[in-house]
Design an enzyme around this catalytic site. Structure first.
Site, PDB file in Angstrom:
ATOM      1  N   LYS A   1      45.014  31.194   4.711  1.00 30.12           N
ATOM      2  CA  LYS A   1      44.816  32.290   3.777  1.00 30.12           C
ATOM      3  C   LYS A   1      43.752  33.220   4.350  1.00 30.12           C
ATOM      4  O   LYS A   1      42.655  32.789   4.680  1.00 30.12           O
ATOM      5  CB  LYS A   1      44.364  31.760   2.412  1.00 30.12           C
ATOM      6  CG  LYS A   1      45.420  30.951   1.679  1.00 30.12           C
ATOM      7  CD  LYS A   1      44.889  30.449   0.349  1.00 30.12           C
ATOM      8  CE  LYS A   1      45.893  29.584  -0.385  1.00 30.12           C
ATOM      9  NZ  LYS A   1      47.067  30.337  -0.869  1.00 30.12           N
TER      10      LYS A   1
ATOM     11  N   ARG B   1      54.459  22.006  -3.394  1.00 30.52           N
ATOM     12  CA  ARG B   1      55.794  21.434  -3.649  1.00 30.52           C
ATOM     13  C   ARG B   1      56.024  20.148  -2.849  1.00 30.52           C
ATOM     14  O   ARG B   1      56.802  19.303  -3.265  1.00 30.52           O
ATOM     15  CB  ARG B   1      56.866  22.482  -3.358  1.00 30.52           C
ATOM     16  CG  ARG B   1      57.019  22.874  -1.900  1.00 30.52           C
ATOM     17  CD  ARG B   1      57.719  24.208  -1.747  1.00 30.52           C
ATOM     18  NE  ARG B   1      56.916  25.298  -2.299  1.00 30.52           N
ATOM     19  CZ  ARG B   1      57.284  26.577  -2.295  1.00 30.52           C
ATOM     20  NH1 ARG B   1      58.453  26.913  -1.789  1.00 30.52           N
ATOM     21  NH2 ARG B   1      56.505  27.505  -2.816  1.00 30.52           N
TER      22      ARG B   1
END
Length: 515
Positions: free
Chosen positions: A274, A349
């Protein structure tokens, strides 16, 4: 963990003489309500010289109320198509903050009763909203002291019964745990500390706690999660944990809930780092796991009959380093599904898929099981539905209208949700591109700029966890509902400084207890 004790009170006339309280907060559309008769003269007299009365939050000196402090908090219109009970919550938050600033420590609260059934939980929502507003971060409380940062020690609420007050305090105990877990900085609430905080919170309760930290065991049983954790293993204090929480009711079980919570205690994005300032706030990426723990804390206090609840939380840090997992790797899930990694910043996920696989196996032996996953999963959910929890369900869940039920109760309790459909395009999106894999984890773009960016991850979860074999038209259907709280998990959508909201706890609790 302390929070304002709630006392159930009868009529306002009787409560005004109770010496425990030092302020009166009135939440109403109409300050001329008959139950406020004793205050009409004061309100009308001040209203002649102060146009704020009835229009915006105002405080008055009133000798006839506790502490001589009167706070009038108008809730505004309630009869427009788009109005909902959050009008009471918003007014309650502002009012209790003003009471705190005025020096009150034990306010009395009167909430105007509204005949419309849509607002029947207004008093309960108001109390919970006040607790939300008063909460201060755990690391601040531990340094400065709870009594100094949170001086309000009780709230008296007119119009609720003692049983209702006890239920609301049990719910708030869970919400407070969820906020503490979600809102605490990444070292104080590392994966191991997250697990320890849960053990402390559930000690002596009706919920059993099991914590798995052995690296070899985790690598065998949670292979996708451990790929996310791989780079964090170099730092012992950053090691992962799986927290398993179980509530077994007394008597026969009629319903079993199985919950998976994403507990990313810090998400650097991994190899897909990020950048551009987007890493700040990623200590809150554990909001789903925090909400699951908070839900279980409330269940421990409420102890509902006939409902068994099992939860697994994957607490893990997605670190960057020489051993970080990278895109193009093919990993095998707990369910035996080969997953090609598209982006390491889509790590949540992977954690959920292994948790769901374990819960799937257990569901096959449980009474009327329902599986839920809760996660701060995609920026797309926040972009798509704003401050609402996004719901995506499989066929068996849709047949039972679980999402619709959650939305209905969320509206009543000020914890609103939006329903999205799982479509064939979502499953096509994650289809394997070669014989090397069975499924793709994602594309290599941010979810917020990907078409159906919060819907297709649910398709991945179904495939990677083995739930694809339990659809509506198969031999053993299992209802599954995915809840993405990327937009609802913090107040105002501020993931750096906003207070964790504990969403979707209220909606899920209300729907569960209604059965």
């Amino acid at each position: 963990m302390s929070y304002p004790h709630l006392y159930a009170l009868g009529s306002l006339d009787h409560a005004l003489t109770d010496t425990r309280y030092d302020a009166l907060i009135v939440l109403a559309c109409d300050f001329n309500h008959t139950e406020l008769l004793a205050l009409h003269e004061t309100i009308n007299t001040v209203g002649q010289v102060d146009q704020r009365i009835g229009q915006q939050l105002a405080s008055l000196h009133c000798p006839t109320v506790p502490g001589q402090r009167l706070i009038l908090a108008p809730v505004g219109s309630l009869d427009r198509d788009y109005d909902d009970v959050r009008s009471f919550a918003d007014a309650a938050k502002q009012a209790v903050q003003l009471a705190k600033e005025m020096g009150a420590k034990a306010p009395l609260v009167w909430v105007e009763p509204v005949v419309t059934p849509f607002y029947r939980q207004a008093a309960a929502v108001s109390y919970l909203a006040m607790c939300q507003a008063l909460w201060q971060p755990l690391e601040g409380r531990e340094v400065v002291g709870e009594e100094k940062l949170e001086p309000l020690h009780c709230i008296g609420l007119c119009g609720v019964s003692p049983d209702q007050a006890a239920e609301l305090m049990a719910i708030e105990a869970g919400r407070r745990l969820a906020r503490d877990l979600a809102g605490t900085e990444p070292e104080r609430m590392s994966a191991l500390n997250f697990a320890a905080y849960c053990q402390e919170a559930f000690a002596g309760s009706a919920v059993q706690v099991e914590v798995v930290t052995d690296v070899a065991t985790l690598q065998r049983d949670y292979p996708l999660m451990m790929a996310v954790a791989r780079s964090s293993l170099a730092v012992k204090r950053h090691h992962p944990a799986v927290i398993r929480l179980t509530y077994n009711p007394e008597g026969a079980v009629a319903q079993t809930l199985l919950l998976a919570g994403k507990g990313l205690v810090y998400d650097t994005g991994g190899a897909d780092l990020k950048v551009g300032g987007s890493m700040a706030g990623m200590s809150r990426d554990k909001g789903g796991g925090a909400a699951v723990a908070g839900f279980m804390k409330a269940i421990a206090g409420l102890q509902p009959e006939g409902v068994k609840v099992v939860a697994e939380i994957g607490a893990v840090r997605n670190s960057i380093g020489s051993d970080a997992f990278v895109p193009d790797e093919v990993l095998t899930s707990h369910a035996g599904v080969r997953v090609r990694i598209g982006n390491t910043d889509a790590e949540g996920r992977l954690v959920l898929a292994d948790l769901l696989s374990h819960l799937r196996e257990q569901a096959l032996n449980e009474v009327t099981p329902q599986i839920y996953s809760i996660a701060t999963l995609t920026g797309h959910a926040a972009r798509s539905v704003g401050p609402y929890t996004a719901l995506v369900e499989n066929g068996p869940s849709r047949a039972l209208q679980l999402a619709a039920k959650l939305q209905q109760f969320g509206d009543l309790w000020g914890d609103p949700c939006e329903i999205s459909r799982s479509r064939r395009e979502d499953f096509q999106f994650i289809q394997a591109k070669s014989a090397a894999e069975d499924v793709l984890s994602c594309n290599n773009a941010a979810s917020s700029v990907t078409v159906r960016g919060h819907q297709f991850p649910m398709a991945f979860l179904v495939e990677a966890s083995g739930l694809a074999a339990h659809g509506q038209h198969q031999a053993k259907p299992i209802p599954y509902l995915h809840l993405d709280i990327a937009g609802s998990g913090v107040d105002g959508g501020d993931w750096i400084h906003g207070k964790p909201s504990a969403a979707p706890m209220l909606a899920l609790l209300a729907a569960t207890l209604a059965d």
